[in-house]
Motif scaffolding. Structure first.
Motif, PDB file in Angstrom:
ATOM      1  N   GLN A  50       0.850  -1.186   0.000  1.00 53.42           N
ATOM      2  CA  GLN A  50       0.000   0.000   0.000  1.00 53.42           C
ATOM      3  C   GLN A  50       0.888   1.239   0.000  1.00 53.42           C
ATOM      4  N   ALA A  52       0.756   5.051   0.403  1.00 55.69           N
ATOM      5  CA  ALA A  52      -0.213   5.981   0.986  1.00 55.69           C
ATOM      6  C   ALA A  52       0.484   7.247   1.449  1.00 55.69           C
ATOM      7  N   HIS A  55       1.342   5.826   7.001  1.00 57.01           N
ATOM      8  CA  HIS A  55       1.248   4.417   7.372  1.00 57.01           C
ATOM      9  C   HIS A  55       0.173   4.187   8.432  1.00 57.01           C
ATOM     10  N   PRO A  58      -4.107   2.305   7.146  1.00 57.58           N
ATOM     11  CA  PRO A  58      -4.052   1.058   6.363  1.00 57.58           C
ATOM     12  C   PRO A  58      -5.406   0.705   5.772  1.00 57.58           C
ATOM     13  N   SER A  61      -6.729  -4.614   5.451  1.00 61.62           N
ATOM     14  CA  SER A  61      -5.922  -5.307   6.456  1.00 61.62           C
ATOM     15  C   SER A  61      -6.360  -6.762   6.660  1.00 61.62           C
ATOM     16  N   ARG A  68       2.366  -7.954   4.231  1.00 60.22           N
ATOM     17  CA  ARG A  68       1.740  -6.676   3.897  1.00 60.22           C
ATOM     18  C   ARG A  68       2.726  -5.556   4.217  1.00 60.22           C
ATOM     19  N   LEU A  70       3.643  -1.348   3.867  1.00 56.41           N
ATOM     20  CA  LEU A  70       3.130  -0.003   3.694  1.00 56.41           C
ATOM     21  C   LEU A  70       4.298   0.942   3.454  1.00 56.41           C
ATOM     22  N   THR A  71       4.036   2.026   2.755  1.00 52.11           N
ATOM     23  CA  THR A  71       5.032   3.067   2.575  1.00 52.11           C
ATOM     24  C   THR A  71       4.509   4.373   3.145  1.00 52.11           C
ATOM     25  N   THR A  72       5.408   5.223   3.588  1.00 51.12           N
ATOM     26  CA  THR A  72       5.064   6.546   4.088  1.00 51.12           C
ATOM     27  C   THR A  72       6.112   7.526   3.574  1.00 51.12           C
ATOM     28  N   VAL A  83       7.064  -1.032   7.412  1.00 47.05           N
ATOM     29  CA  VAL A  83       6.782   0.265   6.808  1.00 47.05           C
ATOM     30  C   VAL A  83       8.065   0.796   6.185  1.00 47.05           C
ATOM     31  N   HIS A 104      -3.431   4.752  -2.333  1.00 50.20           N
ATOM     32  CA  HIS A 104      -4.418   5.490  -1.555  1.00 50.20           C
ATOM     33  C   HIS A 104      -4.141   6.980  -1.670  1.00 50.20           C
ATOM     34  N   THR A 106      -2.482   8.406  -3.783  1.00 49.21           N
ATOM     35  CA  THR A 106      -1.072   8.587  -4.110  1.00 49.21           C
ATOM     36  C   THR A 106      -0.879   9.628  -5.197  1.00 49.21           C
TER      37      THR A 106
END
Length: 273
Positions: A50, A52, A55, A58, A61, A68, A70-72, A83, A104, A106
């Motif tokens: 994901q 986004a 982080h 989410p 989930s 899974r 996530l990026t921030t 993350v 999301h 992005t």
């Protein structure tokens, strides 16, 4: 909008993340989570990514994926495991390594939205799925952005058209599996409007006003197999020339032996004349 160099995107990311703590933001996030779950609940695989603005927001989930990620875009001291801190247009993952990619907002909050889509396509494996969420400019939320005097919360986003995003996806060899808009609540925090939300949803649900606050696009990455072409020289006739003891290295210039005779190789078979 100001030129890209004048936009403070980290500040807009923080403002958008804080806005999700408001009643309207929590309601929007709950609707988006339900929408994504409907699209990906039947999917499974090794890795889900994901991309986004935070982080802490989410989606999906409950999917059946072994890992899974996530990026921030902003580093913080309390970032948990799983993350990655990176920009959306420079993902630190190898190509063809993800089975599902969720974007999301992005493109709404990236200085290079097309490159962000290209990066998501790069890390997604062939026949993998992508879910793209963005604000709909043809909605009451789009009107609110036009008249807004500040760039806090969602109003600092880009609000790209759904049709434009679908065109970008097709240029990247994606097929759009489904596409639609959702969340028909008016973009105001006043609690008095909560009583009127049911009327708005009934009108939009009956397709009188199909103008949801955000759109959700589900697309599949297509992989086209390469056609094997037969070498051109195999389809040509080989002219018999006199020769013996030597094999021609070129189909146009046969090698000659000491006695003036020549041999030519064709289809892995040596023919001497």
């Amino acid at each position: 909008m100001s030129p890209t160099g004048d936009v403070d995107y980290p500040a807009r990311h923080d403002s958008f993340e804080s806005w999700f703590q408001t009643p309207l933001g929590r309601s929007l996030l709950a609707d988006q989570r339900a929408c994504v779950e409907r699209h990906v609940r039947a999917l499974s695989g090794a890795r889900q990514l994901q991309v986004a603005v935070s982080h802490r927001l989410p989606l999906a989930s409950g999917t059946d994926f072994a890992q899974r990620v996530l990026t921030t875009p902003n580093w913080q001291s309390s970032i948990p495991d799983g993350v990655a801190v990176c920009d959306a247009d420079e993902l630190p993952f190898p190509g063809d390594s993800m089975d599902l990619v969720i974007l999301h907002h992005t493109a709404d909050f990236s200085p290079h939205p097309h490159q962000a889509l290209r990066e998501a396509s790069r890390v997604l494996r062939g026949e993998g799925m992508m879910v793209l969420i963005g604000f709909n400019p043809f909605s009451l939320w789009g009107v609110r952005k036009l008249v807004s005097r500040h760039h806090e919360g969602p109003w600092g986003g880009r609000f790209l058209m759904k049709g434009r995003m679908e065109d970008w996806l097709r240029l990247l060899d994606f097929s759009v599996e489904s596409s639609g808009s959702s969340f028909f609540q008016v973009p105001l925090q006043r609690s008095v409007l909560a009583e009127r939300r049911g009327l708005m949803e009934r009108l939009c649900g009956n397709r009188f006003l199909p103008v949801g606050a955000y759109y959700c696009i589900l697309a599949k990455k297509r992989v086209y197999s390469r056609l094997h072409r037969r070498p051109a020289w195999q389809g040509q006739k080989v002219i018999a020339l006199p020769g013996r003891g030597a094999v021609g290295a070129s189909r146009d210039y046969p090698a000659r032996s000491e006695n003036g005779r020549c041999a030519i190789l064709k289809h892995k078979h040596v023919e001497e004349y």
